[in-house]
Design an enzyme around this catalytic site. Sequence first.
Site, mmCIF file in Angstrom:
data_model
loop_
_atom_site.group_PDB
_atom_site.id
_atom_site.type_symbol
_atom_site.label_atom_id
_atom_site.label_comp_id
_atom_site.label_asym_id
_atom_site.label_seq_id
_atom_site.Cartn_x
_atom_site.Cartn_y
_atom_site.Cartn_z
ATOM 1 N N TYR A 36 4.315 -14.140 -12.243
ATOM 2 C CA TYR A 36 3.122 -14.996 -12.338
ATOM 3 C C TYR A 36 1.888 -14.146 -12.649
ATOM 4 O O TYR A 36 1.126 -14.420 -13.577
ATOM 5 C CB TYR A 36 2.923 -15.768 -11.025
ATOM 6 N N SER A 54 -6.995 -14.875 -12.599
ATOM 7 C CA SER A 54 -6.878 -14.738 -11.147
ATOM 8 C C SER A 54 -7.253 -13.326 -10.723
ATOM 9 O O SER A 54 -7.046 -12.360 -11.478
ATOM 10 C CB SER A 54 -5.427 -15.022 -10.757
ATOM 11 N N LYS A 92 -0.753 -13.786 -16.134
ATOM 12 C CA LYS A 92 -2.225 -13.825 -16.190
ATOM 13 C C LYS A 92 -2.749 -12.624 -16.973
ATOM 14 O O LYS A 92 -3.639 -12.741 -17.803
ATOM 15 C CB LYS A 92 -2.825 -13.858 -14.779
HETATM 16 N N1 UFG Z 1 -0.879 -16.764 4.900
HETATM 17 C C1 UFG Z 1 -0.360 -16.875 6.178
HETATM 18 N N2 UFG Z 1 0.483 -17.911 6.442
HETATM 19 C C2 UFG Z 1 0.830 -18.833 5.499
HETATM 20 C C3 UFG Z 1 0.279 -18.715 4.199
HETATM 21 C C4 UFG Z 1 -0.568 -17.652 3.931
HETATM 22 O O1 UFG Z 1 -0.643 -16.054 7.052
HETATM 23 O O2 UFG Z 1 1.612 -19.728 5.792
HETATM 24 C C5 UFG Z 1 -1.811 -15.666 4.603
HETATM 25 C C6 UFG Z 1 -1.282 -14.706 3.554
HETATM 26 O O3 UFG Z 1 -0.476 -13.711 4.142
HETATM 27 C C7 UFG Z 1 -2.581 -14.178 2.961
HETATM 28 C C8 UFG Z 1 -3.556 -15.331 3.113
HETATM 29 O O4 UFG Z 1 -2.991 -16.194 4.078
HETATM 30 O O5 UFG Z 1 -3.033 -13.120 3.732
HETATM 31 C C9 UFG Z 1 -3.760 -16.108 1.820
HETATM 32 O O6 UFG Z 1 -2.496 -16.462 1.308
HETATM 33 P P1 UFG Z 1 -2.336 -17.485 0.098
HETATM 34 O O7 UFG Z 1 -0.874 -17.632 -0.163
HETATM 35 O O8 UFG Z 1 -3.115 -18.715 0.360
HETATM 36 O O9 UFG Z 1 -3.074 -16.745 -1.098
HETATM 37 P P2 UFG Z 1 -2.761 -15.345 -1.787
HETATM 38 O O10 UFG Z 1 -4.019 -14.567 -1.684
HETATM 39 O O11 UFG Z 1 -1.547 -14.710 -1.301
HETATM 40 O O12 UFG Z 1 -2.423 -15.826 -3.260
HETATM 41 C C10 UFG Z 1 -3.448 -16.351 -4.023
HETATM 42 C C11 UFG Z 1 -2.937 -17.365 -5.025
HETATM 43 C C12 UFG Z 1 -2.116 -16.721 -6.065
HETATM 44 C C13 UFG Z 1 -2.787 -15.516 -6.620
HETATM 45 C C14 UFG Z 1 -3.243 -14.609 -5.545
HETATM 46 C C15 UFG Z 1 -4.064 -13.489 -6.080
HETATM 47 O O13 UFG Z 1 -2.189 -18.365 -4.385
HETATM 48 O O14 UFG Z 1 -1.936 -17.650 -7.092
HETATM 49 O O15 UFG Z 1 -4.073 -15.306 -4.659
HETATM 50 O O16 UFG Z 1 -4.244 -12.503 -5.140
HETATM 51 F F1 UFG Z 1 -1.958 -14.824 -7.421
#
Ligand code: UFG
Length: 344
Positions: A154, A127, A158
């Site tokens: 998590y 990741s 990785k």
């Molecule tokens: N977000 C919102 N509202 C929500 C969900 C997410 O605004 O309800 C925003 C988050 O703040 C972030 C973006 O959308 O800015 C993406 O969020 P995600 O949770 O979809 O993804 P992340 O980038 O936080 O996490 C993902 C994977 C993880 C991994 C990570 C690595 O889900 O497994 O990328 O950076 F570890």
Amino acid sequence: MNKRILVTGGTGYIGSHTVVELMQQGYEVVIVDNLSNSNITVLDGIQAIVGRRPEFVNADCCDYVAMDNVFRSYPDIKGVIHFAAAKAVGESVEKPLHYYRNNMHSLTTVLELMQEHEVHHIVFSSSCTVYGQPDPEHLPVDETAPRKKALSPYGNTKQINEDIIMDQAHACASLRATILRYFNPIGAHPSALIGELPNGVPNNLLPFVTQTAAGLRDELRVFGDDYNTPDGSCIRDYIYVVDLAKAHVCAIERMLSGKTQEQVEIFNLGTGRGLSVLEIVRTFEEVTGQKLKYRIVGRREGDIEQVWADPTRANTVLGWRADTPIRDVLLSAWNWEKHLRNIK
Ligand code: UFG
């Protein structure tokens, strides 16, 4: 040559899309999955798309005896794509030991059995989380950017699993490994027969967006609009899951045909383009015609401000590119949600 690939976690989100691409390229697949975060009906979806059903074994990858049986039952396995892992960042903070045991024990079991059964090729799901928040001079982030201390158990699994693969490659000259660092996979197969099946309330952005549009959630909460980005919301590199799946076929093909130049090769899998949360919301509304109820709330703890990939290495070395337009990707996510909820 019978090209059989063992896909652990093959009924999961990225796993199932990869199984489809492998089978469509003529590979035989055996899936091992304990269905802890997926559903057996995914096999029906794969069969409906491909016209063949993959072999399936319900087993836990940490179960040495069960996994040994898989390698014995399928002596033609030529490579392993190892997806099986727990993947919820927040849950990993609550249950670190579960994450360390499950994610690391499953990998070490698979590697031990590969050595035992003389299977030499593995693709590992890593990741972009290993980069944390890259320094500005490392954006877009390429594979040479330093790994940063993980922000969650998590993320740490990785990093440790990448190191385990490196150490095993050092000890075992015949091992070839490809580490794929995914950015943010989204969307669903264009058939809408397989897609993401989040467990309970989704943590990730896209499933929350589609569930809100489908009326399952009252509103999307946008976590922060005061970041140092053009519109204040976080930026990610959203990659179509089908494009991502195809990269696995390229990676396994490259190893099986002996083209790899290093024992362990690492590739970033992203589009090279960063999109903000608000851009995703707006584009989703445009392409689907659905008005999305959303509200700006405070930042989510542990969120990275902005990260997107430099995928040049994957483009040139793997000969792969993530080029599905974001509009098509968002539409595929919506079509899948509609299929799940019987929305016309
Ligand atoms: N977000 C919102 N509202 C929500 C969900 C997410 O605004 O309800 C925003 C988050 O703040 C972030 C973006 O959308 O800015 C993406 O969020 P995600 O949770 O979809 O993804 P992340 O980038 O936080 O996490 C993902 C994977 C993880 C991994 C990570 C690595 O889900 O497994 O990328 O950076 F570890």
